[in-house]
Design a protein around this motif. Structure first.
Motif, PDB file in Angstrom:
ATOM      1  N   PHE A  15       0.822  -1.214   0.000  1.00 30.67           N
ATOM      2  CA  PHE A  15       0.000   0.000   0.000  1.00 30.67           C
ATOM      3  C   PHE A  15       0.864   1.275   0.000  1.00 30.67           C
ATOM      4  O   PHE A  15       0.362   2.362  -0.282  1.00 30.67           O
ATOM      5  CB  PHE A  15      -0.979   0.008   1.170  1.00 30.67           C
ATOM      6  N   SER A  21       2.186  -8.159   1.045  1.00 26.48           N
ATOM      7  CA  SER A  21       0.815  -7.765   1.354  1.00 26.48           C
ATOM      8  C   SER A  21       0.661  -7.622   2.872  1.00 26.48           C
ATOM      9  O   SER A  21       1.570  -7.989   3.631  1.00 26.48           O
ATOM     10  CB  SER A  21      -0.147  -8.839   0.846  1.00 26.48           C
ATOM     11  N   GLU A  54      -7.912   7.019  -0.403  1.00 19.94           N
ATOM     12  CA  GLU A  54      -9.072   6.146  -0.592  1.00 19.94           C
ATOM     13  C   GLU A  54      -8.750   4.669  -0.307  1.00 19.94           C
ATOM     14  O   GLU A  54      -9.652   3.836  -0.257  1.00 19.94           O
ATOM     15  CB  GLU A  54      -9.684   6.319  -1.988  1.00 19.94           C
ATOM     16  N   ALA A  55      -7.464   4.341  -0.123  1.00 24.27           N
ATOM     17  CA  ALA A  55      -7.091   2.936   0.126  1.00 24.27           C
ATOM     18  C   ALA A  55      -7.288   2.541   1.590  1.00 24.27           C
ATOM     19  O   ALA A  55      -7.286   1.353   1.924  1.00 24.27           O
ATOM     20  CB  ALA A  55      -5.643   2.699  -0.284  1.00 24.27           C
ATOM     21  N   LYS A  57      -9.807   2.514   3.551  1.00 18.47           N
ATOM     22  CA  LYS A  57     -10.980   1.676   3.801  1.00 18.47           C
ATOM     23  C   LYS A  57     -10.678   0.207   3.418  1.00 18.47           C
ATOM     24  O   LYS A  57     -10.999  -0.721   4.163  1.00 18.47           O
ATOM     25  CB  LYS A  57     -12.168   2.206   2.990  1.00 18.47           C
ATOM     26  N   GLU A  58     -10.038   0.056   2.291  1.00 20.79           N
ATOM     27  CA  GLU A  58      -9.664  -1.284   1.820  1.00 20.79           C
ATOM     28  C   GLU A  58      -8.683  -1.960   2.797  1.00 20.79           C
ATOM     29  O   GLU A  58      -8.798  -3.144   3.099  1.00 20.79           O
ATOM     30  CB  GLU A  58      -9.001  -1.128   0.443  1.00 20.79           C
ATOM     31  N   GLU A  61     -10.629  -3.093   5.840  1.00 16.49           N
ATOM     32  CA  GLU A  61     -11.422  -4.299   5.558  1.00 16.49           C
ATOM     33  C   GLU A  61     -10.537  -5.542   5.512  1.00 16.49           C
ATOM     34  O   GLU A  61     -10.902  -6.600   6.008  1.00 16.49           O
ATOM     35  CB  GLU A  61     -12.167  -4.134   4.221  1.00 16.49           C
ATOM     36  N   GLU A  62      -9.378  -5.386   4.911  1.00 18.49           N
ATOM     37  CA  GLU A  62      -8.447  -6.519   4.833  1.00 18.49           C
ATOM     38  C   GLU A  62      -7.988  -6.927   6.246  1.00 18.49           C
ATOM     39  O   GLU A  62      -7.914  -8.113   6.568  1.00 18.49           O
ATOM     40  CB  GLU A  62      -7.247  -6.131   3.946  1.00 18.49           C
ATOM     41  N   ARG A  65     -10.663  -8.861   7.930  1.00 20.84           N
ATOM     42  CA  ARG A  65     -10.696 -10.236   7.405  1.00 20.84           C
ATOM     43  C   ARG A  65      -9.583 -11.077   8.066  1.00 20.84           C
ATOM     44  O   ARG A  65      -9.813 -12.209   8.503  1.00 20.84           O
ATOM     45  CB  ARG A  65     -10.494 -10.208   5.884  1.00 20.84           C
TER      46      ARG A  65
END
Ligand SMILES: [Zn+2]
Ligand SMILES: [Zn+2]
Length: 244
Positions: A15, A21, A54-55, A57-58, A61-62, A65
């Motif tokens: 990111f 990741s 904007e990343a 939020k992603e 969420e990740e 998870r």
């Protein structure tokens, strides 16, 4: 005496400009028996590798998870904000800070309003001299003190890296606000001499890997070595546990 890292609160992923990741970093931390990890990619003000606003939020969420998949470890979303000479002195506003579990801050080139060119030229020996150093240090220190004062920073990352600062003044400010001073194993700062200066103030320290690839998550030995050389009481490093 065996030492163990309890948490690593400074790691990077794809990111920003890390190689792995979020899951790669989490897996690496689990394998090393670390109890808590934070993903702290570079603040959005960095012109080439800052996170996209904007990343966030992603990323959240990740992480949600992964919390289900890896209950054995705490996973936090932080950010390594850039210290700049503008507004609240970092590139994360008070409002944006709420999107993260905590905010770290450090000085980097590649931002606007950060005296980057002058600091770069000085650190690379193109601008020289004690007078020049003093002048740069004075305004860098004012910028650092502003960042510490105006925000709720958890870790001041690699202080002394890329820009001369008044370490005593910065350590005093960190002590006052309860900001942890980082001994980085990715950068050479805090150096042994800088640890000695900072340790005179009532400040606590943290060792971080500042991992830009998953294999380096949890790397702390180099930080311990410098702390020992500086004569620092290892109890002042908040994320290192001594096991007999
Ligand atoms: Zn950094
Ligand atoms: Zn970093």
């Amino acid at each position: 005496m065996k030492l163990k890292m309890i948490f690593d609160y400074h790691t990077h992923t794809v990111f920003s400009h890390g190689k792995g990741s979020i899951e790669d970093n989490v897996k690496a931390a689990v394998e090393k028996g670390i109890k808590s990890i934070a993903i702290t990619d570079h603040g959005p003000g960095h012109l080439t590798y800052g996170i996209k606003r904007e990343a966030v939020k992603e990323m959240r969420e990740e992480i949600n998870r992964l919390k289900e998949l890896y209950p054995e470890i705490e996973i936090l979303l932080g950010v390594e904000a850039n210290i700049v000479n503008k507004d609240n002195y970092i590139d994360i506003s008070e409002e944006e800070a709420k999107e993260y579990d905590f905010v770290n801050a450090g000085y980097h080139y590649g931002v606007t309003n950060g005296y980057c060119i002058y600091n770069w030229l000085f650190e690379h020996g193109i601008l020289k001299g004690s007078k020049r150093r003093e002048k740069l240090s004075k305004r860098n220190t004012e910028m650092f003190l502003g960042a510490i004062e105006k925000n709720n920073i958890k870790i001041l990352t690699h202080p002394g890296d890329k820009a001369p600062i008044d370490m005593e003044a910065v350590a005093k400010a960190c002590a006052k606000k309860g900001v942890l001073m980082e001994i980085s194993t990715h950068h050479s700062h805090l150096t042994v001499d800088e640890i000695k200066i900072a340790a005179k103030e009532d400040v606590s320290f943290v060792i971080s890997s500042d991992a830009h690839n998953p294999e380096r998550v949890g790397d702390f030995q180099g930080g311990i070595d410098r702390a020992v050389e500086a004569g620092l009481d290892l109890n002042r490093i908040v994320n290192i546990l001594k096991e007999d």
